[in-house]
Every structure is written in C-alpha cells, then in structure tokens.
Design an enzyme around this catalytic site. Sequence first.
Site, PDB file in Angstrom:
ATOM      1  N   ASP A 198      10.272  15.482   1.570  1.00  0.00           N
ATOM      2  CA  ASP A 198      10.164  16.643   2.463  1.00  0.00           C
ATOM      3  C   ASP A 198      11.539  17.131   2.918  1.00  0.00           C
ATOM      4  O   ASP A 198      11.824  18.335   2.897  1.00  0.00           O
ATOM      5  CB  ASP A 198       9.257  16.331   3.661  1.00  0.00           C
ATOM      6  CG  ASP A 198       9.641  15.050   4.364  1.00  0.00           C
ATOM      7  OD1 ASP A 198      10.269  14.181   3.741  1.00  0.00           O
ATOM      8  OD2 ASP A 198       9.319  14.899   5.555  1.00  0.00           O
ATOM      9  N   ILE A 225       7.144   8.209  -2.611  1.00  0.00           N
ATOM     10  CA  ILE A 225       6.063   7.218  -2.680  1.00  0.00           C
ATOM     11  C   ILE A 225       5.193   7.330  -1.438  1.00  0.00           C
ATOM     12  O   ILE A 225       4.044   6.930  -1.449  1.00  0.00           O
ATOM     13  CB  ILE A 225       6.614   5.787  -2.824  1.00  0.00           C
ATOM     14  CG1 ILE A 225       7.454   5.390  -1.618  1.00  0.00           C
ATOM     15  CG2 ILE A 225       7.380   5.619  -4.110  1.00  0.00           C
ATOM     16  CD1 ILE A 225       7.641   3.890  -1.486  1.00  0.00           C
ATOM     17  N   ASP A 226       5.747   7.878  -0.345  1.00  0.00           N
ATOM     18  CA  ASP A 226       4.995   7.926   0.913  1.00  0.00           C
ATOM     19  C   ASP A 226       3.743   8.808   0.831  1.00  0.00           C
ATOM     20  O   ASP A 226       2.856   8.699   1.672  1.00  0.00           O
ATOM     21  CB  ASP A 226       5.890   8.451   2.045  1.00  0.00           C
ATOM     22  CG  ASP A 226       6.968   7.457   2.422  1.00  0.00           C
ATOM     23  OD1 ASP A 226       7.074   6.423   1.747  1.00  0.00           O
ATOM     24  OD2 ASP A 226       7.708   7.710   3.398  1.00  0.00           O
ATOM     25  N   LYS A 269      -5.354 -21.387   4.107  1.00  0.00           N
ATOM     26  CA  LYS A 269      -4.596 -21.789   5.287  1.00  0.00           C
ATOM     27  C   LYS A 269      -3.677 -20.681   5.819  1.00  0.00           C
ATOM     28  O   LYS A 269      -3.139 -20.808   6.897  1.00  0.00           O
ATOM     29  CB  LYS A 269      -3.781 -23.045   5.004  1.00  0.00           C
ATOM     30  CG  LYS A 269      -2.665 -22.864   3.997  1.00  0.00           C
ATOM     31  CD  LYS A 269      -1.884 -24.155   3.812  1.00  0.00           C
ATOM     32  CE  LYS A 269      -0.788 -23.942   2.796  1.00  0.00           C
ATOM     33  NZ  LYS A 269      -0.308 -25.137   2.170  1.00  0.00           N
ATOM     34  N   TYR A 270      -3.510 -19.598   5.072  1.00  0.00           N
ATOM     35  CA  TYR A 270      -2.569 -18.566   5.513  1.00  0.00           C
ATOM     36  C   TYR A 270      -3.242 -17.236   5.803  1.00  0.00           C
ATOM     37  O   TYR A 270      -4.178 -16.829   5.095  1.00  0.00           O
ATOM     38  CB  TYR A 270      -1.532 -18.273   4.425  1.00  0.00           C
ATOM     39  CG  TYR A 270      -0.511 -19.357   4.235  1.00  0.00           C
ATOM     40  CD1 TYR A 270       0.252 -19.814   5.311  1.00  0.00           C
ATOM     41  CD2 TYR A 270      -0.305 -19.905   2.979  1.00  0.00           C
ATOM     42  CE1 TYR A 270       1.205 -20.806   5.123  1.00  0.00           C
ATOM     43  CE2 TYR A 270       0.649 -20.892   2.787  1.00  0.00           C
ATOM     44  CZ  TYR A 270       1.397 -21.340   3.865  1.00  0.00           C
ATOM     45  OH  TYR A 270       2.336 -22.313   3.679  1.00  0.00           O
ATOM     46  N   ARG A 279       7.143   5.791   5.768  1.00  0.00           N
ATOM     47  CA  ARG A 279       7.946   5.875   6.980  1.00  0.00           C
ATOM     48  C   ARG A 279       7.126   6.354   8.171  1.00  0.00           C
ATOM     49  O   ARG A 279       7.184   5.781   9.233  1.00  0.00           O
ATOM     50  CB  ARG A 279       9.132   6.799   6.750  1.00  0.00           C
ATOM     51  CG  ARG A 279      10.209   6.625   7.789  1.00  0.00           C
ATOM     52  CD  ARG A 279      11.199   7.754   7.838  1.00  0.00           C
ATOM     53  NE  ARG A 279      11.381   8.433   6.587  1.00  0.00           N
ATOM     54  CZ  ARG A 279      12.471   8.361   5.846  1.00  0.00           C
ATOM     55  NH1 ARG A 279      13.466   7.587   6.211  1.00  0.00           N
ATOM     56  NH2 ARG A 279      12.572   9.064   4.740  1.00  0.00           N
ATOM     57  N   GLU A 358       4.309   0.643   7.472  1.00  0.00           N
ATOM     58  CA  GLU A 358       5.696   0.554   7.945  1.00  0.00           C
ATOM     59  C   GLU A 358       5.931   1.401   9.200  1.00  0.00           C
ATOM     60  O   GLU A 358       6.627   1.000  10.120  1.00  0.00           O
ATOM     61  CB  GLU A 358       6.604   1.051   6.811  1.00  0.00           C
ATOM     62  CG  GLU A 358       8.066   1.035   7.111  1.00  0.00           C
ATOM     63  CD  GLU A 358       8.851   1.770   6.027  1.00  0.00           C
ATOM     64  OE1 GLU A 358       9.847   1.203   5.575  1.00  0.00           O
ATOM     65  OE2 GLU A 358       8.483   2.888   5.645  1.00  0.00           O
ATOM     66  N   TYR A 564      10.507  -1.520  -1.524  1.00  0.00           N
ATOM     67  CA  TYR A 564      11.559  -1.289  -2.520  1.00  0.00           C
ATOM     68  C   TYR A 564      11.081  -1.662  -3.924  1.00  0.00           C
ATOM     69  O   TYR A 564      11.466  -1.036  -4.909  1.00  0.00           O
ATOM     70  CB  TYR A 564      12.830  -2.057  -2.136  1.00  0.00           C
ATOM     71  CG  TYR A 564      13.357  -1.589  -0.796  1.00  0.00           C
ATOM     72  CD1 TYR A 564      14.005  -0.357  -0.687  1.00  0.00           C
ATOM     73  CD2 TYR A 564      13.154  -2.321   0.365  1.00  0.00           C
ATOM     74  CE1 TYR A 564      14.448   0.119   0.530  1.00  0.00           C
ATOM     75  CE2 TYR A 564      13.594  -1.857   1.593  1.00  0.00           C
ATOM     76  CZ  TYR A 564      14.243  -0.636   1.673  1.00  0.00           C
ATOM     77  OH  TYR A 564      14.671  -0.155   2.881  1.00  0.00           O
ATOM     78  N   GLY A 566       8.012  -1.420  -5.089  1.00  0.00           N
ATOM     79  CA  GLY A 566       7.102  -0.394  -5.601  1.00  0.00           C
ATOM     80  C   GLY A 566       7.810   0.907  -5.918  1.00  0.00           C
ATOM     81  O   GLY A 566       7.486   1.586  -6.884  1.00  0.00           O
TER      82      GLY A 566
HETATM   83  P1  FBP Z   1      11.657   9.308   0.603  1.00  0.00           P
HETATM   84  O1  FBP Z   1      10.985  10.023   1.727  1.00  0.00           O
HETATM   85  O2  FBP Z   1      13.045   9.724   0.379  1.00  0.00           O
HETATM   86  O3  FBP Z   1      10.847   9.363  -0.645  1.00  0.00           O
HETATM   87  O4  FBP Z   1      11.750   7.762   0.957  1.00  0.00           O
HETATM   88  C1  FBP Z   1      10.659   7.103   1.469  1.00  0.00           C
HETATM   89  C2  FBP Z   1      10.917   5.644   1.720  1.00  0.00           C
HETATM   90  O5  FBP Z   1      10.627   4.898   0.576  1.00  0.00           O
HETATM   91  C3  FBP Z   1      10.115   5.210   2.942  1.00  0.00           C
HETATM   92  O6  FBP Z   1       8.866   4.727   2.591  1.00  0.00           O
HETATM   93  C4  FBP Z   1      11.021   4.220   3.608  1.00  0.00           C
HETATM   94  O7  FBP Z   1      10.855   4.187   4.983  1.00  0.00           O
HETATM   95  C5  FBP Z   1      12.372   4.722   3.287  1.00  0.00           C
HETATM   96  O8  FBP Z   1      12.265   5.377   2.059  1.00  0.00           O
HETATM   97  C6  FBP Z   1      13.418   3.642   3.247  1.00  0.00           C
HETATM   98  O9  FBP Z   1      14.591   4.183   2.808  1.00  0.00           O
HETATM   99  P2  FBP Z   1      16.012   3.505   2.726  1.00  0.00           P
HETATM  100  O10 FBP Z   1      15.897   2.056   3.020  1.00  0.00           O
HETATM  101  O11 FBP Z   1      16.426   3.785   1.322  1.00  0.00           O
HETATM  102  O12 FBP Z   1      16.846   4.249   3.680  1.00  0.00           O
END
Ligand code: FBP
Length: 696
Positions: A198, A225-226, A269-270, A279, A358, A564, A566
Amino acid sequence: MGAKEVRKTVLNHPITDKITASASPEAIERQQFVPKRIKIFDAKCTQLSEQPQYRFGMNREAKRILPDIINNCVHKVIEKSDASMAQKKAFCKRRHIGVVFSGGPAPGGHNVIAGLFDALTACNPESRLYGFILGSDGLLESRYVEITKELVDAHRNMGGFSMIKTGRTKIDTSEKMNQALKTCQSLNLEGLVVIGGDDSNTNAAFLAQHFTAAGIRVIGVPKTIDGDIQVSSDDGTKLLAVPFGFHSAARAFSQNISSLTSDAASDIKYWHVCKVMGRVASHLALETALQTHVNLVFIGEELAEYVDKERLEKAKQTGEIDYTAYGITLRHLSRIICDAIVRRAAFGKNYGVMVIPEGILESINEIQVFIIKLNKIIADFNTIHDLDFHRSFPTLNEKLDYLRRISKGMLDRNGFPIWNLRDDELFNQLPEFFQAGLLVERDFHGNFQFSQVRTEKIIMDMVTEYLGALKEQGIYKIGIARSYYQSFMASRNLDPDLYAAALFTDPSAVFLLVKPRIISLKTLKQALVSEALLGKDDEIPGPVTEIFRRSEPRFKIQTHFYGYDGRGGDPTGFDCHYSYNLGLTAFHLMAHGATGQMAAIKNLEQSFENWEPIGIPIARLMHLEERKGRLELVMEKSMVDLSSNAFQVYKAMRKKWMAAGPEEDHYRKPGPVRFDGKAEEDRPITLVLNAIDKDA
Ligand code: FBP
C-alpha cells in the site's frame, strides 16, 4: 583405502556433483515451469477500454495533490483486432522500462518481472528492461542492472526478490522525486513499474503525478503477503480480490503450523503459540485458521470491535455508562486464552495450537493508545529538535527518562496533555522488553514495526501467570478418561468406584475432573480421610497419588514466529500464474499510455478462463491516515471484513476447532506449497468462500 582417498573419490564422484549442485531438481523444475497466460495477451495488438461503470469516492486531499491522475478510471486490456499498421508499429516500438521492488518480499515478485520482460521483448526484442537495485535507493542513486533473458530465466517461479533486491526507502520530498526523475530520464525510460504494498503504491501515485510533465508513466503492482490490498468499486464489485504473495505465504505458514498440530497431538505436552505476520490486518491469520483448523485463532479486527456486555449491563443498573467496556484489554485477552486452555485440559488435552496475528496489539485499546501517543512524541521530537529520537536516546532508560520529563508538560495543539503522569505510571508497569518494543524505531513510512515486538511473550506471560492462579484455585486440571481410571485402579487391586466419589466432581463423566479443593497431596489426604477411605495416620495408596499427579497440569509453551520464511518462500501455482499475468498487464497498461494505475486481475476468484487484466486508478484509493504523528495521504488498507463469508465461516467453525470436548481434534493438513499438480488447491480459501453468492 585411507580416509583421504575415500574423501577424494567421493568428492570427485558424479553423484556427489549432481546432488550437491546449488540448483535442486525442484528449483530446475520451477524455473522451467510455464505459467498460463490470459488469452488476450496472445493478441497481435491490444488497447485499453475505459470502464466508467466502476466508480469510487474521491478524497479532497487526493484531488488537490494528485490533479493529473485523480480522474483516471478503471481500464481493461482488450484485443484491438482492427489495428492499423501504424498502430501496430506504435505498439511494437522499442521501449525502455524500469522496474523496482519496494517493501517486504512476497512470493511471485520474480514472475511479475518475467511477465513484464516477456511482453516487452515479444513486442520488440530491441526493448530494454532495467531493474533498480535495492528498491527506491537504486532509483535515487541510479543503481540498476539490465534485466536479460538469462537473469529472468534463472528466477522464473522462484521466491524472494533477490534478482534486484528490495528496500523500504520512501521517496517523500521533491528533491528525491527530482532525483528519481533524473534517473528515469537518463535511461530514457518510457515508464516505471513499482511492485509494492500500500505504501509503495502510494509512492507510485505520487511519482506518476510528478513525472506527468516529463511524460514518464508509472504503474503500480499490488504485492504484499499481508493481503491488505483489495479493491471494490462503490457498488461492491470486486476488482482486486487479493495481492500476489498472500496465498503462498499463507500456505507456507499453514504447512508449518499444521506440522505443529501433529507434534502437539503426539507428545500432548505443549501449547504451540504461533505469531503470524500481517502488520495490521489479520487476513493471514484468518486464512491460516481456515487451512489448518487449529484450536484458537485471534482476528484483530474482531477484537477491536469487542464490547464487554456484562460490564455494560452492570453499569446500566446503576444508571451509568462504562466506557471502559468498549474494546479488549490485554488482561481480558489473556483470560480468553486461559479459558480455552482450561476447557481443553478438562478433556485430557493439555496441549493445542493457537495463532496470534502479528498486528494484534493494534486492536488492544490500551496498547493502541500508547502506540499513537508514542508515534506523535517521536515525530514531534524529530521535527522540533531536527534530531533523531532513537539516536538521541539510544538506551531504554534514556527514552523512559525523556517520557518522564515530558509527562509534566507536553500538550498537543488543542491543549490536551500528550503524555501525562497516568500514561507514565501505566507504561512503567509494563515489562522492560515490552516497553522497548513499543518504543521501537518506526519504519520509513511511519509504520509501527510490529514484527520487532515480542507480542506473544507479553500475552503468554499473562496467560501463564493467570493459569497458575487457576491451578491454585483447583480450576485448571487435566481430565482423566474414566475408562483409563477404572482399568488403572482395577489392575492395582483398588476399587475404582470407591475412590471415585471422593476424588472426582462427577464420577460418572466420560472425563473425570479431580475436585477443585484437592490441589495438593495434603488436601488429597484430607478428602480421603473425610470420606473414611483412609485413616489419619495412613499413607495415600500409591495408585491414587498417581491419578492425582496425572490430573495436575503443567503448562508448557513453545512460541514460533511465521513471517520471513513465508514471504521469502517459493510461490504457489496460483501466485505463479497470477504474478506473471500482473507483469503482462503492467506492460500493456504502460504501452497504451496509462499512468497512476495499479495493474490488477479481476475475477481471481473464478476459473482462469475468466481472469481479466485491468488497471485501477490509485489516486481513488487514497485516504488520510495518521503517520509519524500527522495525517498523510496514503492508499487505504483493506482489513478483514467481519461480515464476509470467510470470517463468518471461521466464526461458525471455531468452537468445533477448539475441540474442548471428548472428541478428536479436527486439524487439517493443507500440504506443502506446490506450483503444479492435481492435488493443489488453486486459490486462497478466503477467496473461494467470499465468492460464494449468499443470495443465490
Ligand atoms: P509489505 O507491506 O511491504 O508487503 O511488508 C509486510 C510485512 O511482511 C509485514 O507482514 C511485516 O510486519 C513487515 O513486512 C516486516 O517488515 P520488515 O521486518 O522487513 O521491516
């Protein structure tokens, strides 16, 4: 033969050569795989057809800042069967195009470049494609590589953005805009393709506006990926159901998480606690839930809407409104988790798998307030002092000290204190690692970096603490299968029924729960003595002690972070086809003069034959959002829609998937990421569900 000779023979053996080559058989097969092309791209000549039936709202600020691209409408790539020779010649002219990755990697990025390259060179082999190195930095510093067939072939259908690498630098000043323009002009570029999320598509729109006078076009490509770039027109028509990369990342996470369900159910057990990327939006968590059927999943968008009805009701009785009843707290969230753990344990399942998105902190009221306030404080410090907050206060103590100082006087424009003594007090109650997490440096676009915060730790620490209290109260216990209890006691010559009444709440239940008041050997003895099953000075029979021990829970967790892995993984078949066609679309949009448009494929939720290449006006997707403490014009993120089919299906199924009963778990095995093959599902489950017509 001595060890040295053996080593020499093995090292020189052709099998050794073959199986240690860097290109694995899978990679070779991937590189040779040919994604499908939408039929229109086989036409000799294409054109753009305006689609004014798709309307969007218009942000006033976008109209002011992006006047040359704000009136764009949706374009569809169609065949031009009646093209004149001159038109064909113009379409096939020699062109120079630039391409840049921006933001986090997403599987399929290399295929966008492959599509772009194939379309460009099929039109005219003399055309050139330049890839800027390390994202916007390459554009600003004029660092690029010419993308050749060999380079493309080595990366077809392969994950990562390693071909030209990526970066998160934002082109946010007119100086940087001019610098980028200079680079494009020096390469005589007809246009630039920005492959990003975005924020990067926002940047693409600003560049498109800035480059208009110079006649250089800019096309965005939706990657992340989000999964939070989705576009519908005002009448609800889906124009872009999902960005590329989402399916592959969700499948990679799901495969790993489903392996954890096997581990959890084997070793019993876990509790495996899996934080998955995303994000802000929880699309990945939702897709993972639908793919794996794990026991507990949180969707941030749902938590943000949470209302504590009990508290509201209580307040109503006294004629008040309890504003704190709106929105979930960390404490409440940890209670929900504990409830699930305790309920499963009662049926002998002191294990399970949970998924936490996350970005969950963004949905938790008290934390969101901290994030917003800290964003503003950091941004204000940087502007007022023309210094960087993090470099000025490198340690946590220095940062906290600064917060303490401003708690006594810093006001916002309306005279409200930004950080008051109460904030300071509450913030100081948080553990240090979490304070440091909330104060982490914001990224170039002013986004809070959720990936840097150990969210799962703060939540699970609270869970562990509360479970300890529930154990003390005799509420958290492991249920024992009655059939097992009976045969165990009988095999040790003790009458099961005799002891059952003294030990268990309901001796006739399928899973037996030790009475809450029995929480130690001492209380166990008291229970047996009071039921006259034991004399005051007698020892508890060994098998009874054993049964009691088995009912005592030990809460053990393993935490995992899926992100990372994925986003750097290889694309699924869906993403291979999708991203390749996005590359083709970007070329055709640009070749026909479009700018400020985002390449997209309509009808992704339908079979491939119905896919339609289109361009969507980016300027129409903008809104104002708080970044670095002030409102900025950015492309609006798509959050999980709580009324969508996908969310509703998950909501209806989650009680079953929690499996807090005597039945088996309902885990689902999605299998590994593949790019070809019969067994492979061909698109995300959320997409398929959301496409089901509710009214049909
Ligand atoms: P983009 O929005 O750029 O595609 O990145 C998404 C993402 O993979 C999030 O899921 C994650 O929070 C973030 O990147 C982590 O980015 P970095 O550790 O590279 O700053």
